[in-house]
Design a protein around this motif. Structure first.
Motif, PDB file in Angstrom:
ATOM      1  N   TYR A  11       0.771  -1.065  -0.099  1.00  0.00           N
ATOM      2  CA  TYR A  11       0.038   0.019  -0.070  1.00  0.00           C
ATOM      3  C   TYR A  11       0.787   1.291  -0.061  1.00  0.00           C
ATOM      4  O   TYR A  11       1.542   1.481   0.609  1.00  0.00           O
ATOM      5  CB  TYR A  11      -1.122   0.126   1.352  1.00  0.00           C
ATOM      6  N   ILE A  19      -7.998   4.262  -3.289  1.00  0.00           N
ATOM      7  CA  ILE A  19      -8.354   3.412  -1.954  1.00  0.00           C
ATOM      8  C   ILE A  19      -8.889   4.672  -1.063  1.00  0.00           C
ATOM      9  O   ILE A  19      -8.102   5.243  -0.341  1.00  0.00           O
ATOM     10  CB  ILE A  19      -7.429   2.724  -1.438  1.00  0.00           C
ATOM     11  N   ILE A  26      -8.940  -1.708   3.366  1.00  0.00           N
ATOM     12  CA  ILE A  26      -7.931  -2.317   2.338  1.00  0.00           C
ATOM     13  C   ILE A  26      -7.047  -1.347   2.404  1.00  0.00           C
ATOM     14  O   ILE A  26      -6.173  -1.514   1.413  1.00  0.00           O
ATOM     15  CB  ILE A  26      -8.604  -2.799   1.088  1.00  0.00           C
ATOM     16  N   PHE A  30      -1.269  -6.071   0.896  1.00  0.00           N
ATOM     17  CA  PHE A  30      -1.722  -7.494   0.666  1.00  0.00           C
ATOM     18  C   PHE A  30      -0.976  -8.511  -0.021  1.00  0.00           C
ATOM     19  O   PHE A  30      -0.446  -8.060  -1.258  1.00  0.00           O
ATOM     20  CB  PHE A  30      -3.402  -7.507   0.206  1.00  0.00           C
ATOM     21  N   TRP A 231     -10.667  -9.825  -4.662  1.00  0.00           N
ATOM     22  CA  TRP A 231     -10.169  -9.849  -3.208  1.00  0.00           C
ATOM     23  C   TRP A 231      -8.642  -8.897  -3.575  1.00  0.00           C
ATOM     24  O   TRP A 231      -8.195  -9.040  -4.362  1.00  0.00           O
ATOM     25  CB  TRP A 231      -9.809 -11.414  -2.847  1.00  0.00           C
ATOM     26  N   PRO A 232      -8.393  -7.959  -2.564  1.00  0.00           N
ATOM     27  CA  PRO A 232      -9.109  -7.704  -1.242  1.00  0.00           C
ATOM     28  C   PRO A 232     -10.085  -6.611  -1.464  1.00  0.00           C
ATOM     29  O   PRO A 232     -10.462  -6.315  -0.388  1.00  0.00           O
ATOM     30  CB  PRO A 232      -7.838  -7.239  -0.505  1.00  0.00           C
ATOM     31  N   VAL A 233     -10.373  -5.969  -2.738  1.00  0.00           N
ATOM     32  CA  VAL A 233     -11.406  -4.835  -2.590  1.00  0.00           C
ATOM     33  C   VAL A 233     -12.656  -5.287  -1.937  1.00  0.00           C
ATOM     34  O   VAL A 233     -13.405  -4.612  -1.480  1.00  0.00           O
ATOM     35  CB  VAL A 233     -11.623  -4.306  -4.021  1.00  0.00           C
ATOM     36  N   LEU A 235     -13.187  -6.933   0.434  1.00  0.00           N
ATOM     37  CA  LEU A 235     -13.309  -6.699   1.751  1.00  0.00           C
ATOM     38  C   LEU A 235     -13.921  -5.744   2.454  1.00  0.00           C
ATOM     39  O   LEU A 235     -14.203  -5.510   3.741  1.00  0.00           O
ATOM     40  CB  LEU A 235     -11.903  -7.070   2.455  1.00  0.00           C
TER      41      LEU A 235
END
Length: 273
Positions: A11, A19, A26, A30, A231-233, A235
């Motif tokens: 990230y 994001i 998130i 990841f 995934w992972p969005v 989440l």
């Protein structure tokens, strides 16, 4: 079983500005290790890692992750299809057999970009290298997308996230009509993925989702639909297993052979795994 749509990233607040603060779940790193437990629990064999950053450095990043994890069965990378030395770059990347295809974040572009002759000329070069192409657009961009894919016969395309219907508003008639038109092109497949982000993250209903599923399977059939999660969005809305069980519940109406196609067979054929 294969999940055809997952992302990995380290990230970066500036690079990953898409994001937002509302997506707090998130705003962190990841990696493949984070999928070991959910995949093991659900007997999912592996995944397709899809680009999240638009640079060729992203391809090397995903390849390095694949060296560390057997979960990554294929990669959808990024390349600028409008560059003059495109064939040279495609030839370079063809040495990396895990890269199965490419994607550009078309949802961030206008219709002129989608129908740009240089962009389309780039798409026309992919077939000779046996590359697929992932199509990421909003529902409002589907008319331009239909015109685009019609200019690239025999290219293997897959629509990400069902073309992002407006589930939250419930206005899906125009989207459904465009899906019907797009699906008439036999070279276009569709990922059953990413829909949680298009709905009310906290209050979506099974009925809302199944209405979308109905349109997708009615038009693409079980032979051109690929299971994916985003995934992972995803989440931001629910844990991984919730999405998997939702798709599995809907798929209970299919034969064993049809379910196998949706959850693995179509992915293996499309991405040549």
């Amino acid at each position: 079983m294969i999940d055809t749509h997952v992302h990995f990233w380290n990230y970066d607040a500036v690079r990953d500005s898409w994001i937002t603060e509302e997506m707090q779940a998130i705003r962190k790193d990841f990696a493949p290790k984070d999928l070991i437990q959910p995949f093991s629990d659900l007997k999912i064999e592996g995944c397709i890692a899809v680009q999240a950053n638009q640079s060729e450095a992203e391809n090397h990043f995903l390849l390095s992750l694949a060296e560390q994890s057997e979960l990554i069965k294929g990669i959808v990378g990024w390349i600028d299809l409008r560059i003059l030395d495109l064939e040279e770059r495609l030839h370079y990347w063809s040495a990396f057999k895990l890269i199965k295809g490419w994607r550009h974040v078309l949802q961030a572009e206008n219709d002129e970009f989608i129908l740009n002759p240089e962009f389309i000329a780039g798409l026309q070069k992919l077939k000779q290298f046996n590359y697929t192409y992932d199509l990421l657009v909003y529902h409002s961009q589907l008319p331009s997308l239909i015109k685009m894919v019609d200019q690239v016969p025999n290219q293997a395309f897959v629509l990400d996230h069902c073309g992002k219907p407006n589930i939250k508003s419930g206005e899906i008639q125009e989207w459904a009509a465009n899906i019907k038109t797009l699906a008439q092109n036999p070279n276009v497949h569709c990922k059953l993925s990413g829909l949680l982000a298009e709905a009310d993250w906290a209050k979506w209903t099974e009925n809302e989702m199944f209405k979308i599923f109905d349109v997708i399977f009615e038009n693409f059939g079980t032979e051109r639909v690929l299971y994916g999660s985003d995934w992972p969005v995803m989440l931001i809305s629910r844990p991984y297993a919730d999405w998997f069980y939702l798709v599995n519940k809907y798929a209970a109406q299919f034969t064993t052979e049809e379910r196998t196609s949706v959850f693995s067979g179509n992915a293996k054929r499309f991405y040549q795994l």
